[in-house]
Design a protein around this motif. Structure first.
Motif, PDB file in Angstrom:
ATOM      1  N   ALA A  20       0.840  -1.200   0.000  1.00 49.81           N
ATOM      2  CA  ALA A  20       0.000   0.000   0.000  1.00 49.81           C
ATOM      3  C   ALA A  20       0.875   1.250   0.000  1.00 49.81           C
ATOM      4  CB  ALA A  20      -0.918  -0.015   1.215  1.00 49.81           C
ATOM      5  N   MET A  21       1.953   1.207   0.787  1.00 48.72           N
ATOM      6  CA  MET A  21       2.850   2.362   0.822  1.00 48.72           C
ATOM      7  C   MET A  21       3.544   2.574  -0.514  1.00 48.72           C
ATOM      8  SD  MET A  21       4.909   2.733   4.277  1.00 48.72           S
ATOM      9  CE  MET A  21       4.508   1.367   5.290  1.00 48.72           C
ATOM     10  N   ARG A  22       3.979   1.443  -1.131  1.00 47.68           N
ATOM     11  CA  ARG A  22       4.690   1.586  -2.407  1.00 47.68           C
ATOM     12  C   ARG A  22       3.778   2.132  -3.488  1.00 47.68           C
ATOM     13  NH1 ARG A  22       8.702  -3.282  -3.940  1.00 47.68           N
ATOM     14  NH2 ARG A  22       9.446  -1.823  -5.492  1.00 47.68           N
ATOM     15  N   GLU A  23       2.488   1.750  -3.443  1.00 45.64           N
ATOM     16  CA  GLU A  23       1.556   2.289  -4.437  1.00 45.64           C
ATOM     17  C   GLU A  23       1.456   3.802  -4.312  1.00 45.64           C
ATOM     18  OE1 GLU A  23      -2.250   0.449  -4.449  1.00 45.64           O
ATOM     19  OE2 GLU A  23      -1.566  -1.185  -5.743  1.00 45.64           O
ATOM     20  N   ARG A  24       1.533   4.311  -3.074  1.00 46.16           N
ATOM     21  CA  ARG A  24       1.473   5.753  -2.897  1.00 46.16           C
ATOM     22  C   ARG A  24       2.796   6.412  -3.242  1.00 46.16           C
ATOM     23  NH1 ARG A  24      -2.148   3.489  -0.387  1.00 46.16           N
ATOM     24  NH2 ARG A  24      -4.094   4.429   0.312  1.00 46.16           N
ATOM     25  N   ILE A  25       3.887   5.712  -2.947  1.00 45.79           N
ATOM     26  CA  ILE A  25       5.197   6.301  -3.215  1.00 45.79           C
ATOM     27  C   ILE A  25       5.416   6.503  -4.714  1.00 45.79           C
ATOM     28  CG2 ILE A  25       7.674   5.764  -3.165  1.00 45.79           C
ATOM     29  CD1 ILE A  25       7.205   4.639  -0.373  1.00 45.79           C
ATOM     30  N   ILE A  26       4.840   5.593  -5.524  1.00 41.07           N
ATOM     31  CA  ILE A  26       5.010   5.698  -6.981  1.00 41.07           C
ATOM     32  C   ILE A  26       4.533   7.061  -7.498  1.00 41.07           C
ATOM     33  CG2 ILE A  26       3.966   4.878  -9.145  1.00 41.07           C
ATOM     34  CD1 ILE A  26       4.432   2.102  -8.254  1.00 41.07           C
ATOM     35  N   VAL A  27       3.417   7.557  -6.927  1.00 38.78           N
ATOM     36  CA  VAL A  27       2.897   8.835  -7.410  1.00 38.78           C
ATOM     37  C   VAL A  27       3.475  10.024  -6.637  1.00 38.78           C
ATOM     38  CG1 VAL A  27       0.778   7.934  -8.369  1.00 38.78           C
ATOM     39  CG2 VAL A  27       0.855   8.525  -5.971  1.00 38.78           C
ATOM     40  N   ALA A  28       4.278   9.730  -5.603  1.00 42.77           N
ATOM     41  CA  ALA A  28       4.842  10.837  -4.836  1.00 42.77           C
ATOM     42  C   ALA A  28       6.047  11.417  -5.569  1.00 42.77           C
ATOM     43  CB  ALA A  28       5.261  10.353  -3.455  1.00 42.77           C
ATOM     44  N   ASP A  29       6.424  12.608  -5.153  1.00 40.66           N
ATOM     45  CA  ASP A  29       7.533  13.288  -5.796  1.00 40.66           C
ATOM     46  C   ASP A  29       8.835  12.877  -5.110  1.00 40.66           C
ATOM     47  OD1 ASP A  29       8.983  14.933  -7.362  1.00 40.66           O
ATOM     48  OD2 ASP A  29       8.553  16.756  -6.206  1.00 40.66           O
ATOM     49  N   VAL A  30       9.407  11.774  -5.578  1.00 41.76           N
ATOM     50  CA  VAL A  30      10.632  11.253  -4.970  1.00 41.76           C
ATOM     51  C   VAL A  30      11.824  11.799  -5.740  1.00 41.76           C
ATOM     52  CG1 VAL A  30      11.880   9.139  -4.432  1.00 41.76           C
ATOM     53  CG2 VAL A  30       9.398   9.168  -4.341  1.00 41.76           C
ATOM     54  N   PRO A  31      12.874  12.229  -5.047  1.00 43.23           N
ATOM     55  CA  PRO A  31      14.068  12.693  -5.773  1.00 43.23           C
ATOM     56  C   PRO A  31      14.612  11.596  -6.698  1.00 43.23           C
ATOM     57  CG  PRO A  31      14.268  13.164  -3.435  1.00 43.23           C
ATOM     58  CD  PRO A  31      13.019  12.368  -3.604  1.00 43.23           C
ATOM     59  N   THR A  32      15.085  11.991  -7.868  1.00 46.33           N
ATOM     60  CA  THR A  32      15.456  11.018  -8.906  1.00 46.33           C
ATOM     61  C   THR A  32      16.389   9.902  -8.415  1.00 46.33           C
ATOM     62  OG1 THR A  32      15.441  12.993 -10.243  1.00 46.33           O
ATOM     63  CG2 THR A  32      15.946  10.934 -11.362  1.00 46.33           C
ATOM     64  N   PRO A  33      17.474  10.223  -7.668  1.00 46.54           N
ATOM     65  CA  PRO A  33      18.374   9.122  -7.282  1.00 46.54           C
ATOM     66  C   PRO A  33      17.711   8.078  -6.386  1.00 46.54           C
ATOM     67  CG  PRO A  33      19.283  11.245  -6.618  1.00 46.54           C
ATOM     68  CD  PRO A  33      17.961  11.517  -7.187  1.00 46.54           C
ATOM     69  N   PHE A  34      16.604   8.454  -5.724  1.00 45.16           N
ATOM     70  CA  PHE A  34      15.958   7.524  -4.787  1.00 45.16           C
ATOM     71  C   PHE A  34      14.829   6.723  -5.415  1.00 45.16           C
ATOM     72  CE2 PHE A  34      17.674  10.598  -1.686  1.00 45.16           C
ATOM     73  CZ  PHE A  34      18.444   9.699  -0.966  1.00 45.16           C
ATOM     74  N   ARG A  35      14.515   7.010  -6.682  1.00 42.28           N
ATOM     75  CA  ARG A  35      13.371   6.351  -7.316  1.00 42.28           C
ATOM     76  C   ARG A  35      13.532   4.842  -7.367  1.00 42.28           C
ATOM     77  NH1 ARG A  35      11.613  10.681 -11.194  1.00 42.28           N
ATOM     78  NH2 ARG A  35      10.763  12.125  -9.653  1.00 42.28           N
ATOM     79  N   GLY A  36      12.439   4.139  -7.350  1.00 41.95           N
ATOM     80  CA  GLY A  36      12.455   2.685  -7.554  1.00 41.95           C
ATOM     81  C   GLY A  36      12.834   1.914  -6.304  1.00 41.95           C
ATOM     82  N   SER A  37      13.792   0.994  -6.480  1.00 40.40           N
ATOM     83  CA  SER A  37      14.145   0.101  -5.376  1.00 40.40           C
ATOM     84  C   SER A  37      14.723   0.848  -4.184  1.00 40.40           C
ATOM     85  CB  SER A  37      15.162  -0.937  -5.841  1.00 40.40           C
ATOM     86  OG  SER A  37      14.669  -1.655  -6.908  1.00 40.40           O
ATOM     87  N   ALA A  38      15.461   1.943  -4.460  1.00 36.20           N
ATOM     88  CA  ALA A  38      16.126   2.653  -3.366  1.00 36.20           C
ATOM     89  C   ALA A  38      15.109   3.121  -2.335  1.00 36.20           C
ATOM     90  CB  ALA A  38      16.901   3.835  -3.932  1.00 36.20           C
ATOM     91  N   ILE A  39      14.066   3.802  -2.784  1.00 39.46           N
ATOM     92  CA  ILE A  39      13.076   4.322  -1.846  1.00 39.46           C
ATOM     93  C   ILE A  39      12.312   3.174  -1.177  1.00 39.46           C
ATOM     94  CG2 ILE A  39      11.186   4.645  -3.505  1.00 39.46           C
ATOM     95  CD1 ILE A  39      12.056   7.109  -0.730  1.00 39.46           C
ATOM     96  N   ALA A  40      12.153   2.055  -1.929  1.00 42.51           N
ATOM     97  CA  ALA A  40      11.468   0.900  -1.345  1.00 42.51           C
ATOM     98  C   ALA A  40      12.282   0.329  -0.186  1.00 42.51           C
ATOM     99  CB  ALA A  40      11.243  -0.166  -2.409  1.00 42.51           C
ATOM    100  N   LEU A  41      13.595   0.238  -0.375  1.00 49.60           N
ATOM    101  CA  LEU A  41      14.449  -0.300   0.692  1.00 49.60           C
ATOM    102  C   LEU A  41      14.462   0.637   1.895  1.00 49.60           C
ATOM    103  CD1 LEU A  41      17.335  -1.729  -1.461  1.00 49.60           C
ATOM    104  CD2 LEU A  41      15.919  -3.006   0.136  1.00 49.60           C
ATOM    105  N   ILE A  42      14.477   1.940   1.623  1.00 46.49           N
ATOM    106  CA  ILE A  42      14.451   2.901   2.732  1.00 46.49           C
ATOM    107  C   ILE A  42      13.136   2.764   3.503  1.00 46.49           C
ATOM    108  CG2 ILE A  42      14.363   5.358   3.293  1.00 46.49           C
ATOM    109  CD1 ILE A  42      16.281   5.790   0.927  1.00 46.49           C
ATOM    110  N   THR A  43      12.049   2.633   2.752  1.00 44.60           N
ATOM    111  CA  THR A  43      10.737   2.451   3.397  1.00 44.60           C
ATOM    112  C   THR A  43      10.734   1.197   4.263  1.00 44.60           C
ATOM    113  OG1 THR A  43       9.859   3.263   1.315  1.00 44.60           O
ATOM    114  CG2 THR A  43       8.272   2.507   2.931  1.00 44.60           C
ATOM    115  N   ALA A  44      11.301   0.104   3.709  1.00 42.41           N
ATOM    116  CA  ALA A  44      11.354  -1.143   4.468  1.00 42.41           C
ATOM    117  C   ALA A  44      12.140  -0.950   5.752  1.00 42.41           C
ATOM    118  CB  ALA A  44      11.976  -2.241   3.619  1.00 42.41           C
TER     119      ALA A  44
END
Lengths: 192, 183
Positions: free
Chosen positions: A153-177
């Motif tokens: 559920a969090m990742r579905e919201r993160i996809i549409v959030a404004d994440v800085p480019t270097p953190f996009r994708g797996s990086a932000i997912a691992l940080i969230t985890a």
């Protein structure tokens, strides 16, 4: 009765299989892109984990222990898990083709989900009885599903959030985890 | 040593028997030929063939109810592929059904759209986005160009435009089509 409830609560929240024991991380990262698949995976894993935990206990208690063959634990547990997964796959294919299509490759991959083998080995290590084994397996699976669904559920919201480019994708997912893992540490001390 | 080997063998045999029984008990009866025919159809779900979607058309073909030349979006390439799969002679496209043309998408004129949601209900692939009294728009990567949304629109704000063949969109033709000399 109280101790069973405590065991269940502690495996779900305090000793969460994913966020505290760090087992079963591959499906945690792999199947958490969509909430729907995460729920399906959670249900399949719950079924497999509970069943395989019970079956491994039976094999260990009534086959390996009387013959003093405990050194065969790992290989026979793997055998049990493979059979349970295969069985689940057949049942799911028959009863719910939609779910079968949705889970796709991940259903056979439950075989290599380290959480399943981990739970079976932890059961025999901590010398759980029949009911305790079942509750431990079920609790771990519920914990896994809970975390997986929350994370998806969090990742579905993160996809549409404004994440800085270097953190996009797996990086932000691992940080969230990681942050989720920290949050779950808050449950320490809930059950002794 | 011997005990260990026997135990594991017996365990494996026992599990094998259980799985074998389950394989018989939970056998899935599918019709693989329908799935293969369905895979060749373009999945526009447009209904131009007279069936409510690609899968029903595939089932009808397999039952021998209809000809294979009723799919305008698929065009000649699909007919030849179907003929090849089913072992029949390819025919030219049935002119009753419409004519073959290049890929098209629906485009909503967002100035004119009144947000009536009628086109959303008509869309078979959920390619139109919007809600009541809000402007709608078409997700052009999802749109199959089936034209089903044009009819219900009360203000005629939906246009069907051809997708131009640009360098970014151009793809190699599928190898099996090249080998058959279709393209």
């Amino acid at each position: 009765m109280v101790e069973y409830a405590l065991l269940l609560a502690s495996t779900i929240l305090v000793n969460n299989i994913v966020l505290v024991k760090f087992l079963g991380l591959c499906p945690f990262m792999g199947v958490s892109r969509k909430l729907e698949t995460a729920m399906g995976m959670g249900m399949a894993t719950t079924f497999v984990l509970t069943l395989s935990s019970i079956c491994s206990f039976l094999v260990n208690e009534y086959l390996l222990a009387p013959l003093e063959l405990q050194y065969l634990q790992t290989i026979s547990f793997i055998l049990v898990i493979a059979v349970v997964v295969q069985f689940t796959e057949m049942v799911v294919h028959k009863t719910s083709p939609m779910l079968y299509q949705l889970l796709g490759i991940f259903l056979p991959l439950i075989t290599t989900n380290c959480a399943v083998l981990g739970i079976a080995l932890l059961n025999s290590q901590s010398q759980h009885g029949f009911i305790e084994s079942a509750i431990y397996g079920f609790g771990a699976a519920i914990g896994f599903s809970l975390v997986l669904v929350l994370f998806a559920a969090m990742r579905e919201r993160i996809i549409v959030a404004d994440v800085p480019t270097p953190f996009r994708g797996s990086a932000i997912a691992l940080i969230t985890a990681g942050l989720m893992s920290l949050a779950f540490m808050g449950f320490t001390g809930l059950v002794k | 040593m011997i005990t260990a080997i026997t135990t594991l063998t017996l365990l494996a045999l026992c599990f094998g028997a259980i799985l074998g029984y389950a394989a018989v008990k939970f056998r899935v009866e599918g019709d693989p030929i329908v799935a293969r025919v369905d895979a060749l159809l373009p999945q526009t779900q447009c209904g131009q063939c007279g069936y409510p979607g690609c899968r029903p058309y595939a089932e009808a073909i397999c039952n021998g109810e209809v000809d294979i030349n009723r799919c305008p979006p698929g065009g000649e390439a699909t007919i030849i592929a179907l003929a090849d799969l089913l072992g029949v002679e390819p025919k030219s496209l049935d002119p009753e059904m419409g004519e073959e043309r290049g890929p098209v998408v629906a485009v909503i004129d967002e100035q004119t759209c009144i947000g009536c949601t009628l086109c959303i209900q008509a869309c078979p692939v959920d390619a139109i986005l919007g809600s009541a009294k809000q402007m709608h728009t078409v997700i052009n990567t999802e749109c199959t160009g089936c034209e089903l949304c044009v009819e219900p629109c009360p203000v005629d704000c939906i246009a069907i435009v051809a997708v131009p063949c640009e360098p970014q969109r151009w793809r190699w033709p599928l190898p099996h089509l090249l080998a058959e000399g279709v393209v």
